[in-house]
Design an enzyme around this catalytic site. Structure first.
Site, PDB file in Angstrom:
ATOM      1  CG  ASP A  77      -1.303 -17.969  -2.183  1.00  0.00           C
ATOM      2  OD1 ASP A  77      -0.350 -17.303  -1.713  1.00  0.00           O
ATOM      3  OD2 ASP A  77      -2.495 -17.627  -2.075  1.00  0.00           O
ATOM      4  CE  LYS A 114       2.799 -23.280 -20.835  1.00  0.00           C
ATOM      5  NZ  LYS A 114       2.726 -24.728 -20.554  1.00  0.00           N
ATOM      6  CG  ASP A 169       2.949 -26.689 -17.760  1.00  0.00           C
ATOM      7  OD1 ASP A 169       4.084 -26.195 -17.693  1.00  0.00           O
ATOM      8  OD2 ASP A 169       2.528 -27.248 -18.783  1.00  0.00           O
ATOM      9  CG  ASP A 180      -0.141 -13.950  -6.756  1.00  0.00           C
ATOM     10  OD1 ASP A 180      -0.165 -14.256  -5.555  1.00  0.00           O
ATOM     11  OD2 ASP A 180      -1.012 -13.246  -7.303  1.00  0.00           O
ATOM     12  CE1 TYR A 227      -1.202 -11.175 -11.740  1.00  0.00           C
ATOM     13  CE2 TYR A 227      -0.032 -10.913  -9.681  1.00  0.00           C
ATOM     14  CZ  TYR A 227      -0.824 -11.673 -10.516  1.00  0.00           C
ATOM     15  OH  TYR A 227      -1.241 -12.910 -10.117  1.00  0.00           O
TER      16      TYR A 227
END
Ligand code: NAD
Length: 372
Positions: free
Chosen positions: A262, A201, A234, A258, A144
Site C-alpha cells: 500500500d 525482521k 523498517d 500488505d 493473519y
C-alpha cells in the site's frame, strides 16, 4: 503453432462489467494479431452471485475458475449487499473464498509510475525516475493466519493493574511456505532486472530468521545468478520513499507485504492504475487493486487501465506471452503520453476533448495495439 487460452471472467459488481468489456475488447485485438485465441467463460461472483444464487461463491463459479487457464476478476461489492448480520452472505466471501479455494499463496503487485502521470504522485519526479518494482507478498501464512486468542481474567492485565484481558496473534511460517514464495520471487526477478530484496525482521523475530535461512538456502542452491539483498522491514519502509528506484523484486511475508504494497502503491499516485496477480500451484487470478466504485457504476466513466494492466500480468505470468504483454504496456503508456485521460486521472493540464470514458479509453488502447 496456434494455441487457445481459456479465461474465466468474473465481472462482479459496480464498474466490474464495464471494465471487463474493455479487457475482452483488447484481448480480441490480441487474438487478431497473434496465433493465440482467447476463449471466455463468464461466471458470477460477489453481489451479483448473491442476487442470482444466494451465495457469493457458487460452486459453478469455482468449477469454471478451476477449469480455466487463468481467472480475470474485475471487482465485487457495493452498498446493496452491506450488512452487519453475520448470517447474511457478503460479497467479500466470494473473493476470499476463491483465493483460498485456488490456493493462491503469492500476490504480485507491480509498481511502475508512468511518466505521463508523474504529477499524480506526492513524490518529486526525480525520486520516481526509473522506479519499476514488483512486490511479491506471501498471502496465506504469517500473522493473519496464525493462532490468535483473547484471554480474560489475566492478573495484572487491566489498566489499573488488576485482572483484565490479553490478546495475541502469532506469526508462523513453515520452510515449505517460505521456499515456494521465494521461488516465485526469484523466477520473477529472472524475467526482470535479476535482483531480489528479501524483507524481514530477522533482528527480532524467529519466523524472520527462518525466512532468511530458507531464502538463502534456495538462492544458493538454485538461483545463484540472482542478486539477493536482505533488508529489515523498517528500513524498507523508509527506502521506498527515499530511493524507490533501488528495488526490482521485493519478497516478504503477509503483513509486511500488505503494508509495504500500500505504501508503494502511492508512488504511482493513482488507484485506477494498479493491477495485481495472485498465483498458486493451479489457476492464477488477476485483478485490479481498486474496488467496485459503486459511486460511478453504470455511467461509462470508470478507468479501465488497472484492468488492462491486470491483463498484461495475465499474459506474462499465465501465458508466458512477454512480447504481447510488453506491447499492451507500451500501448497504455502511449495513450497516456498522448494526453488521453479518464476523469479520475485527469488534471489541470488535460484538454477537455481528451477526457474520455471507459469504452473510448479501451478503443484507444486497442487502436495503439493494432498500430504497433
Ligand atoms: P473503490 O476502490 O471501489 O473506490 C474508491 C474511490 O476510487 C471511489 O471514488 C471510486 O469512484 C474511485 N475508483 C475506484 N476505481 C476506479 C476506477 N477504475 N476508475 C475511476 N475511479 C475509480 O473503494 P471503496 O469505495 O472503498 O469500495 C467500494 C466497494 O468495493 C465496497 O463494497 C468494497 O467492499 C469493494 N471493494 C472491492 C475490492 C475488490 O473487489 N477487490 C477491493 C476494494 C473494495
Amino acid at each position: 503453432m496456434s494455441r487457445t487460452c481459456h479465461i474465466c471472467l468474473l465481472p462482479g459488481d459496480g464498474i466490474g462489467p464495464e471494465i471487463t468489456a474493455e479487457a475482452v475488447k483488447v484481448l480480441g485485438v490480441m487474438s487478431e494479431l497473434s496465433d493465440v485465441t482467447f476463449e471466455f467463460t463468464e461466471a458470477l461472483l460477489g453481489g451479483a452471485a448473491i442476487d442470482a444464487t444466494g451465495t457469493a461463491l457458487p460452486e459453478a463459479t469455482l468449477a469454471a475458475a478451476r477449469e480455466a487457464d487463468a481467472v480475470l476478476l474485475a471487482a465485487i461489492g457495493g452498498p446493496k449487499w452491506d450488512t452487519t448480520d453475520p448470517d447474511k452472505p457478503r460479497p467479500e466471501q466470494g473473493l476470499l473464498g476463491i483465493r483460498k479455494a485456488l490456493g493462491l499463496y503469492a500476490n504480485l503487485r507491480p509498481v511502475k509510475p508512468l511518466d505521463a502521470l508523474s504529477a499524480a504522485s506526492t513524490l518529486r519526479p526525480e525520486v520516481l525516475a526509473g522506479v519499476d518494482m514488483l512486490i511479491v507478498r506471501e498471502l496465506t501464512g504469517g500473522l493473519y493466519f496464525g493462532a490468535r486468542a483473547r484471554e480474560t481474567g489475566v492478573p495484572g492485565a487491566a489498566t489499573g493493574g488488576g485482572v483484565g484481558m490479553r490478546a495475541y496473534d502469532t506469526m508462523t511460517y513453515t520452510e515449505r511456505e517460505i521456499e515456494r514464495i521465494a521461488r516465485t520471487a526469484f523466477d520473477a526477478a529472472r524475467t526482470r532486472r535479476n535482483r531480489v530484496h528479501s524483507v524481514d525482521k530477522a533482528n527480532v523475530l524467529e519466523s524472520s530468521r527462518l525466512w532468511r535461512e530458507v531464502v538463502h538456502r534456495l538462492h544458493d542452491a538454485e538461483y545463484p545468478d540472482v542478486e539477493l539483498i536482505d533488508q529489515l522491514v523498517d528500513n524498507t519502509a523508509m527506502q521506498l520513499i527515499r530511493d524507490p528506484a533501488q528495488f526490482d523484486v521485493i519478497v516478504t511475508e503477509n503483513m509486511f507485504g500488505d503494508i509495504l504494497s500500500d505504501e508503494a502503491s502511492m508512488l504511482t499516485g493513482s488507484l485506477g492504475m494498479l493491477a495485481s496477480a495472485s498465483l498458486g500451484d493451479g489457476t492464477a487470478l488477476y485483478e485490479p487493486s481498486h474496488g467496485s466504485a459503486p459511486d460511478i457504476a453504470g455511467r461509462g466513466i470508470a478507468n479501465p487501465l488497472a484492468m488492462l494492466l491486470s491483463v498484461e500480468l495475465m499474459l506474462r505470468y499465465s501465458f508466458g506471452m512477454h512480447d504481447a504483454a510488453d506491447a499492451l504496456a507500451s500501448s497504455i503508456e502511449g495513450v497516456l503520453a498522448d494526453g488521453w485521460r479518464t476523469r479520475d486521472i485527469a488534471d489541470e493540464h488535460t484538454l477537455p476533448q481528451r477526457t474520455v470514458g471507459t469504452s473510448v479509453m479501451g478503443d484507444l488502447v486497442a487502436a495503439r495495439l493494432r498500430a504497433q
